[in-house]
Design a protein around this motif. Structure first.
Motif, PDB file in Angstrom:
ATOM      1  N   TYR A 193      28.287 -21.592  49.232  1.00 55.17           N
ATOM      2  CA  TYR A 193      29.547 -20.980  48.781  1.00 55.17           C
ATOM      3  C   TYR A 193      29.574 -19.501  49.175  1.00 55.17           C
ATOM      4  CZ  TYR A 193      30.952 -24.849  45.706  1.00 55.17           C
ATOM      5  OH  TYR A 193      31.352 -26.058  45.205  1.00 55.17           O
ATOM      6  N   ALA A 194      28.460 -18.817  48.984  1.00 57.15           N
ATOM      7  CA  ALA A 194      28.413 -17.372  49.209  1.00 57.15           C
ATOM      8  C   ALA A 194      28.653 -17.018  50.678  1.00 57.15           C
ATOM      9  CB  ALA A 194      27.069 -16.811  48.744  1.00 57.15           C
ATOM     10  N   PHE A 195      28.325 -17.938  51.580  1.00 52.83           N
ATOM     11  CA  PHE A 195      28.593 -17.690  53.001  1.00 52.83           C
ATOM     12  C   PHE A 195      29.783 -18.518  53.488  1.00 52.83           C
ATOM     13  CE2 PHE A 195      24.396 -16.037  52.354  1.00 52.83           C
ATOM     14  CZ  PHE A 195      24.467 -14.835  53.051  1.00 52.83           C
ATOM     15  N   ASN A 196      30.445 -19.126  52.555  1.00 56.87           N
ATOM     16  CA  ASN A 196      31.646 -19.929  52.824  1.00 56.87           C
ATOM     17  C   ASN A 196      31.438 -20.863  54.011  1.00 56.87           C
ATOM     18  OD1 ASN A 196      34.163 -20.743  52.034  1.00 56.87           O
ATOM     19  ND2 ASN A 196      35.259 -19.146  53.154  1.00 56.87           N
ATOM     20  N   ARG A 197      30.309 -21.597  53.951  1.00 59.02           N
ATOM     21  CA  ARG A 197      30.050 -22.557  55.037  1.00 59.02           C
ATOM     22  C   ARG A 197      31.152 -23.606  55.069  1.00 59.02           C
ATOM     23  NH1 ARG A 197      24.142 -24.272  53.304  1.00 59.02           N
ATOM     24  NH2 ARG A 197      23.186 -22.216  53.266  1.00 59.02           N
ATOM     25  N   PRO A 198      31.556 -24.063  56.280  1.00 62.29           N
ATOM     26  CA  PRO A 198      32.615 -25.078  56.362  1.00 62.29           C
ATOM     27  C   PRO A 198      32.230 -26.342  55.587  1.00 62.29           C
ATOM     28  CG  PRO A 198      31.993 -24.277  58.549  1.00 62.29           C
ATOM     29  CD  PRO A 198      31.024 -23.678  57.588  1.00 62.29           C
ATOM     30  N   ASN A 199      33.228 -26.939  54.973  1.00 61.75           N
ATOM     31  CA  ASN A 199      33.045 -28.205  54.240  1.00 61.75           C
ATOM     32  C   ASN A 199      31.949 -28.161  53.190  1.00 61.75           C
ATOM     33  OD1 ASN A 199      35.134 -29.576  55.482  1.00 61.75           O
ATOM     34  ND2 ASN A 199      33.848 -29.861  57.310  1.00 61.75           N
ATOM     35  N   THR A 200      31.875 -27.048  52.497  1.00 59.65           N
ATOM     36  CA  THR A 200      30.896 -26.940  51.422  1.00 59.65           C
ATOM     37  C   THR A 200      31.184 -27.962  50.324  1.00 59.65           C
ATOM     38  OG1 THR A 200      30.092 -24.708  51.771  1.00 59.65           O
ATOM     39  CG2 THR A 200      30.303 -25.397  49.491  1.00 59.65           C
ATOM     40  N   SER A 201      32.427 -28.042  49.906  1.00 57.23           N
ATOM     41  CA  SER A 201      32.767 -28.971  48.823  1.00 57.23           C
ATOM     42  C   SER A 201      34.282 -29.046  48.707  1.00 57.23           C
ATOM     43  CB  SER A 201      32.191 -28.472  47.497  1.00 57.23           C
ATOM     44  OG  SER A 201      32.891 -27.313  47.081  1.00 57.23           O
ATOM     45  N   GLN A 202      34.752 -29.971  47.878  1.00 55.09           N
ATOM     46  CA  GLN A 202      36.193 -30.075  47.637  1.00 55.09           C
ATOM     47  C   GLN A 202      36.712 -28.823  46.940  1.00 55.09           C
ATOM     48  OE1 GLN A 202      37.562 -33.961  46.134  1.00 55.09           O
ATOM     49  NE2 GLN A 202      35.659 -34.861  46.869  1.00 55.09           N
ATOM     50  N   VAL A 203      35.897 -28.257  46.041  1.00 55.94           N
ATOM     51  CA  VAL A 203      36.299 -27.019  45.358  1.00 55.94           C
ATOM     52  C   VAL A 203      36.437 -25.888  46.378  1.00 55.94           C
ATOM     53  CG1 VAL A 203      35.504 -25.196  43.779  1.00 55.94           C
ATOM     54  CG2 VAL A 203      35.359 -27.591  43.075  1.00 55.94           C
ATOM     55  N   ALA A 204      35.437 -25.734  47.242  1.00 56.39           N
ATOM     56  CA  ALA A 204      35.462 -24.653  48.241  1.00 56.39           C
ATOM     57  C   ALA A 204      36.650 -24.822  49.190  1.00 56.39           C
ATOM     58  CB  ALA A 204      34.143 -24.629  49.021  1.00 56.39           C
ATOM     59  N   ASN A 205      36.928 -26.046  49.618  1.00 54.50           N
ATOM     60  CA  ASN A 205      38.072 -26.290  50.509  1.00 54.50           C
ATOM     61  C   ASN A 205      39.381 -25.929  49.820  1.00 54.50           C
ATOM     62  OD1 ASN A 205      36.307 -27.226  52.416  1.00 54.50           O
ATOM     63  ND2 ASN A 205      36.798 -29.396  52.153  1.00 54.50           N
ATOM     64  N   ALA A 206      39.490 -26.273  48.541  1.00 54.32           N
ATOM     65  CA  ALA A 206      40.725 -25.974  47.800  1.00 54.32           C
ATOM     66  C   ALA A 206      40.929 -24.461  47.728  1.00 54.32           C
ATOM     67  CB  ALA A 206      40.639 -26.575  46.398  1.00 54.32           C
ATOM     68  N   ILE A 207      39.868 -23.724  47.466  1.00 55.19           N
ATOM     69  CA  ILE A 207      39.961 -22.263  47.384  1.00 55.19           C
ATOM     70  C   ILE A 207      40.372 -21.704  48.750  1.00 55.19           C
ATOM     71  CG2 ILE A 207      38.579 -20.125  47.146  1.00 55.19           C
ATOM     72  CD1 ILE A 207      39.224 -21.389  44.421  1.00 55.19           C
ATOM     73  N   ASN A 208      39.738 -22.187  49.821  1.00 53.27           N
ATOM     74  CA  ASN A 208      40.048 -21.668  51.166  1.00 53.27           C
ATOM     75  C   ASN A 208      41.483 -21.943  51.576  1.00 53.27           C
ATOM     76  OD1 ASN A 208      37.527 -20.538  51.671  1.00 53.27           O
ATOM     77  ND2 ASN A 208      36.676 -22.478  52.417  1.00 53.27           N
ATOM     78  N   SER A 209      42.032 -23.049  51.102  1.00 48.62           N
ATOM     79  CA  SER A 209      43.397 -23.383  51.536  1.00 48.62           C
ATOM     80  C   SER A 209      44.440 -22.995  50.484  1.00 48.62           C
ATOM     81  CB  SER A 209      43.489 -24.870  51.858  1.00 48.62           C
ATOM     82  OG  SER A 209      43.188 -25.603  50.701  1.00 48.62           O
ATOM     83  N   GLY A 210      44.005 -22.318  49.426  1.00 49.14           N
ATOM     84  CA  GLY A 210      44.945 -21.847  48.418  1.00 49.14           C
ATOM     85  C   GLY A 210      45.507 -22.947  47.522  1.00 49.14           C
ATOM     86  N   ARG A 211      44.887 -24.124  47.570  1.00 47.69           N
ATOM     87  CA  ARG A 211      45.340 -25.227  46.692  1.00 47.69           C
ATOM     88  C   ARG A 211      44.676 -25.138  45.325  1.00 47.69           C
ATOM     89  NH1 ARG A 211      42.900 -29.606  48.632  1.00 47.69           N
ATOM     90  NH2 ARG A 211      42.274 -28.770  50.649  1.00 47.69           N
ATOM     91  N   GLY A 212      45.199 -25.889  44.376  1.00 48.22           N
ATOM     92  CA  GLY A 212      44.566 -25.975  43.061  1.00 48.22           C
ATOM     93  C   GLY A 212      43.234 -26.698  43.167  1.00 48.22           C
ATOM     94  N   LEU A 213      42.337 -26.454  42.227  1.00 51.02           N
ATOM     95  CA  LEU A 213      41.007 -27.087  42.280  1.00 51.02           C
ATOM     96  C   LEU A 213      41.122 -28.603  42.074  1.00 51.02           C
ATOM     97  CD1 LEU A 213      38.700 -24.609  40.337  1.00 51.02           C
ATOM     98  CD2 LEU A 213      39.327 -24.651  42.748  1.00 51.02           C
ATOM     99  N   PRO A 214      40.184 -29.361  42.681  1.00 53.37           N
ATOM    100  CA  PRO A 214      40.255 -30.824  42.546  1.00 53.37           C
ATOM    101  C   PRO A 214      39.950 -31.268  41.115  1.00 53.37           C
ATOM    102  CG  PRO A 214      38.199 -30.214  43.619  1.00 53.37           C
ATOM    103  CD  PRO A 214      39.013 -28.951  43.484  1.00 53.37           C
TER     104      PRO A 214
END
Ligand code: GSH
Length: 276
Positions: free
Chosen positions: A255-276
């Protein structure tokens, strides 16, 4: 775990420390099986509630990123926490930490007679607790991830401010409850573990290890705040569900290095969507 460069650390799959001891005591079959992931704060909410409400349970540690079929069978998005309710035939199941918390409260009201809420004779006090948890879910939790995933320095400063403000507002809500109804949960001296403590505790704890390590975050230093933190972290139901610091540092590096496809939560944050 350096904090400056991504060392490629992988998330843990098994609890360590006190949480590991608790897992070992909960391997026998029970009516409820908690599908858990060792680093997951949403799982920790449910786990603390099970402990506090004294509801018998078995733990099944799974890897929520590998999604074994037995997890997908009971949690549509393959997210932990999930509960298998083994006493039913055909078996029943629940997912979503807040829904599970409600279920456990209702179950305890009928069985162990324990509760995380103020007495039901005071609907206003209970509503104040709901206000606290609404703020935690809608503002504080997303702010935690935005801050941890922010990469450029300006975004990190903004993330730190946002997370700090979310904590400050929670404190205001705790203070309001103390003024109006004599306190809720552990905020007031002499109080016991409450609903909002359980709902927010896992992120507050991770702020003292992962956010501190990766973002240099410091908790508010006020005496009252520090006393609440100590009461929360020392509460037996909370303490029993905590792994060692390294587990969180290793598991949150992605999470701290915002690696691609870290998790559904991380993807939601990156795309500005609500958390899963
Ligand atoms: N809204 C869910 C969120 C649960 C959640 O995001 N769990 C994470 C672990 S912390 C997970 O299972 N992630 C698997 C994935 O991203 O595919 C809840 O409150 O239970």
């Amino acid at each position: 775990m350096s904090g400056k460069t991504d060392s490629g650390q992988v998330y843990h799959r098994e609890c360590t420390g006190a949480a590991l001891e608790t897992v070992k005591q909960h391997l026998d079959d029970q009516d409820i099986t908690l599908f858990a992931g060792c680093f997951c704060p949403f799982v920790q909410r449910v786990w603390v509630a099970l402990e506090y409400l004294q509801i018998p349970y078995k733990v099944n540690e799974v890897d929520p990123y590998q999604k074994p079929q037995e997890l997908l069978d009971i949690s549509p998005k393959g997210l932990v926490p999930a509960l298998a309710l083994n006493a039913f035939n055909p078996p029943r199941a629940l997912h979503e930490s807040t829904v599970i918390l409600d279920f456990l409260e209702d179950l305890a009201a009928k069985s162990t007679h324990r509760t995380l809420f103020p007495p039901s004779t005071d609907p206003y006090a209970k509503a104040l607790v709901r206000l606290q948890s609404d703020h935690i879910n809608r503002t504080l939790v997303p702010a935690f991830y935005r801050y941890l995933q922010a990469q450029d320095p300006e975004a990190q400063i903004a993330g730190g401010k946002e997370f700090h403000a979310a904590i400050q507002y929670l404190v205001e809500l705790f203070e309001r409850a103390e003024r109006e109804v004599g306190g809720t949960g552990l905020w007031a001296e002499g109080g016991d573990l409450g609903w909002a403590d359980v709902v927010v505790g896992p992120w507050i704890f991770r702020a003292t290890n992962a956010l501190k390590h990766y973002r240099g975050f410091e908790m508010p230093q006020g005496k009252k705040f520090q006393a609440w933190l100590a009461r929360l972290f020392e509460h037996p139901a909370f303490k029993k569900t905590c792994s060692t610091k390294e587990l969180y540092l290793d598991s949150y590096e992605r999470y701290a290095f915002n690696r691609p496809n870290t998790s559904q939560v991380a993807n939601a944050i990156n795309s500005g969507r609500g958390l899963p």
